[in-house]
Write a protein that holds these residues in place. Structure first.
Motif: not given
Ligand code: SF4
Length: 113
Positions: A97-113, A71-79
């Motif tokens: 080489g690619k841009l991802v959407n700041a509101q996107g997500w993938c299973s590699a998400w890691v909380a930004k420290s 819950e709450g995970a998305h690209c902008a708060n991913c490490q």
């Protein structure tokens, strides 16, 4: 001529000032070049095989059914997201080489420290 001649100080002041004035457009050019290099990067497609492998989506709210989603995970708060704060799109080290959407997500998400 003495060491503390007023013309020396004035010349030094003018030289330093001119160098500073010359540096401003150069620094601006570097920022512009960095921004345009990012602007030239293509956006990651969810249909890209690498994106599919990590269940990437442009919209994290569509990933709630994924067992890896938190819950709450998305690209902008991913490490791994290296986009500018507040940017809609940004680079991600999981998809070089690619841009991802700041509101996107993938299973590699890691909380930004
Ligand atoms: S690794 Fe992080 S920033 Fe990259 S796509 Fe996945 S969630 Fe987004």
């Amino acid at each position: 001529m003495s060491q503390n001649h007023p013309d020396r100080g004035r010349r030094r002041f003018l030289r330093t000032g001119l160098l500073g004035v010359a540096a401003v457009p150069l620094a601006g050019g570097l920022v512009t070049r960095r921004a345009s290099a990012q602007d030239d990067m293509p956006r990651l497609s969810p249909d890209d095989p690498a994106a599919k492998a990590l269940s990437y989506t442009h919209d994290a709210s569509t990933a709630t059914g994924n067992a890896a989603f938190q819950e709450g995970a998305h690209c902008a708060n991913c490490q791994l997201f290296t986009g500018e704060s507040g940017a809609e799109w940004g680079p991600c080290s999981a998809f070089p080489g690619k841009l991802v959407n700041a509101q996107g997500w993938c299973s590699a998400w890691v909380a930004k420290s």
